[in-house]
Design a protein around this motif. Structure first.
Motif, PDB file in Angstrom:
ATOM      1  N   ARG A 204       0.848  -1.196   0.000  1.00 10.83           N
ATOM      2  CA  ARG A 204       0.000   0.000   0.000  1.00 10.83           C
ATOM      3  C   ARG A 204       0.885   1.249   0.000  1.00 10.83           C
ATOM      4  N   PRO A 205       1.508   1.579  -1.127  1.00  5.72           N
ATOM      5  CA  PRO A 205       2.465   2.680  -1.190  1.00  5.72           C
ATOM      6  C   PRO A 205       1.889   4.036  -0.791  1.00  5.72           C
ATOM      7  N   GLY A 206       0.597   4.187  -0.872  1.00  5.65           N
ATOM      8  CA  GLY A 206      -0.018   5.461  -0.498  1.00  5.65           C
ATOM      9  C   GLY A 206       0.243   5.858   0.948  1.00  5.65           C
ATOM     10  N   ILE A 207       0.561   4.893   1.811  1.00  2.00           N
ATOM     11  CA  ILE A 207       0.771   5.250   3.221  1.00  2.00           C
ATOM     12  C   ILE A 207       2.110   5.941   3.469  1.00  2.00           C
ATOM     13  N   ILE A 208       3.013   5.942   2.467  1.00  2.00           N
ATOM     14  CA  ILE A 208       4.262   6.699   2.611  1.00  2.00           C
ATOM     15  C   ILE A 208       4.268   7.916   1.687  1.00  2.00           C
ATOM     16  N   GLN A 209       3.099   8.259   1.184  1.00  2.00           N
ATOM     17  CA  GLN A 209       2.975   9.397   0.281  1.00  2.00           C
ATOM     18  C   GLN A 209       2.081  10.449   0.924  1.00  2.00           C
ATOM     19  N   ALA A 210       2.707  11.506   1.399  1.00  2.00           N
ATOM     20  CA  ALA A 210       1.960  12.550   2.106  1.00  2.00           C
ATOM     21  C   ALA A 210       0.854  13.139   1.233  1.00  2.00           C
ATOM     22  N   ARG A 211       1.105  13.256  -0.058  1.00  2.00           N
ATOM     23  CA  ARG A 211       0.095  13.843  -0.954  1.00  2.00           C
ATOM     24  C   ARG A 211      -1.137  12.947  -1.086  1.00  2.00           C
ATOM     25  N   ASN A 212      -0.990  11.680  -0.726  1.00  2.00           N
ATOM     26  CA  ASN A 212      -2.114  10.736  -0.764  1.00  2.00           C
ATOM     27  C   ASN A 212      -2.653  10.437   0.632  1.00  2.00           C
TER      28      ASN A 212
ATOM     29  N   GLU B 145       7.968   7.581  -2.973  1.00  2.00           N
ATOM     30  CA  GLU B 145       7.023   8.574  -2.458  1.00  2.00           C
ATOM     31  C   GLU B 145       6.391   9.394  -3.573  1.00  2.00           C
ATOM     32  N   LYS B 146       7.102   9.587  -4.678  1.00  2.00           N
ATOM     33  CA  LYS B 146       6.588  10.399  -5.785  1.00  2.00           C
ATOM     34  C   LYS B 146       5.789   9.584  -6.808  1.00  2.00           C
ATOM     35  N   ALA B 147       5.984   8.280  -6.821  1.00  2.00           N
ATOM     36  CA  ALA B 147       5.362   7.429  -7.842  1.00  2.00           C
ATOM     37  C   ALA B 147       3.860   7.309  -7.625  1.00  2.00           C
ATOM     38  N   ASP B 148       3.171   7.019  -8.710  1.00  2.00           N
ATOM     39  CA  ASP B 148       1.760   6.689  -8.605  1.00  2.00           C
ATOM     40  C   ASP B 148       1.674   5.380  -7.810  1.00  2.00           C
ATOM     41  N   PRO B 149       0.818   5.310  -6.784  1.00  2.00           N
ATOM     42  CA  PRO B 149       0.764   4.093  -5.956  1.00  2.00           C
ATOM     43  C   PRO B 149       0.546   2.806  -6.754  1.00  2.00           C
ATOM     44  N   SER B 150      -0.210   2.891  -7.824  1.00  2.00           N
ATOM     45  CA  SER B 150      -0.481   1.675  -8.606  1.00  2.00           C
ATOM     46  C   SER B 150       0.717   1.238  -9.446  1.00  2.00           C
ATOM     47  N   SER B 151       1.708   2.125  -9.614  1.00  2.00           N
ATOM     48  CA  SER B 151       2.856   1.772 -10.458  1.00  2.00           C
ATOM     49  C   SER B 151       4.078   1.323  -9.654  1.00  2.00           C
ATOM     50  N   VAL B 152       3.974   1.298  -8.326  1.00  2.51           N
ATOM     51  CA  VAL B 152       5.108   0.909  -7.493  1.00  2.51           C
ATOM     52  C   VAL B 152       5.330  -0.600  -7.594  1.00  2.51           C
ATOM     53  N   ASP B 153       6.551  -0.985  -7.890  1.00  2.00           N
ATOM     54  CA  ASP B 153       6.927  -2.400  -7.976  1.00  2.00           C
ATOM     55  C   ASP B 153       7.065  -2.938  -6.547  1.00  2.00           C
ATOM     56  N   GLU B 154       6.150  -3.824  -6.177  1.00  2.00           N
ATOM     57  CA  GLU B 154       6.133  -4.343  -4.809  1.00  2.00           C
ATOM     58  C   GLU B 154       7.420  -5.083  -4.462  1.00  2.00           C
ATOM     59  N   ASP B 155       7.979  -5.838  -5.386  1.00  2.00           N
ATOM     60  CA  ASP B 155       9.229  -6.556  -5.123  1.00  2.00           C
ATOM     61  C   ASP B 155      10.377  -5.587  -4.850  1.00  2.00           C
TER      62      ASP B 155
END
Length: 148
Positions: A37-45, A108-118
């Motif tokens: 869930r990359p959005g939790i480290i993205q202040a803008r999200n 932190e800058k990437a779109d959450p859906s495009s973050v490579d989980e691995d």
């Protein structure tokens, strides 16, 4: 030892322990979750802003450590412990600034859906390797305080 020097060492020790606590918090609470869930480290999200903690925490510790080292220079045992703390902290910071921070900023800058989980999981595993250096820093600061 002169009381203001002792206070400086105590304040630097507190700041080192706060940094270790922040690292442990990230390792135990944040890092196990954010790769999915990359959005939790993205202040803008609506997520956390790591900068709001780490920039002041490191700055305060580094300034206090340098001032304490200057103030305690005449006490060889205290100076040695403070130098160990300085070297271990510097090693952690240089490694972080060259490797971990640029990748964290990208996550932190990437779109959450495009973050490579691995890639994110690999980052969290490498980030864990900072904790032993933080432990050395805290141990050296506690030793300096005990000696002083």
């Amino acid at each position: 030892m002169w009381t203001p020097t002792l206070v400086l060492i105590a304040a630097a020790t507190l700041a080192a322990c706060a940094s270790l606590g922040g690292g442990l918090y990230e390792a135990v609470v944040v890092d196990p979750v954010w790769p999915r869930r990359p959005g939790i480290i993205q202040a803008r999200n609506g997520g956390i802003s790591r900068r709001r903690f780490w920039i002041p925490a490191h700055t305060v510790f580094e300034v206090l450590l340098i001032v304490a080292l200057i103030a305690a220079w005449g006490a060889p045992d205290v100076r040695l412990a403070l130098l160990v703390a300085l070297v271990s902290h510097a090693a952690m910071r240089v490694w972080s600034l060259l490797d971990l921070v640029p990748k964290a900023v990208d996550f932190e800058k990437a779109d959450p859906s495009s973050v490579d989980e691995d890639a994110a999981v690999a980052w969290t595993r490498r980030s864990l390797l900072r904790l032993p250096l933080d432990l050395v820093t805290c141990g050296a600061m506690l030793a300096a305080l005990a000696i002083a």
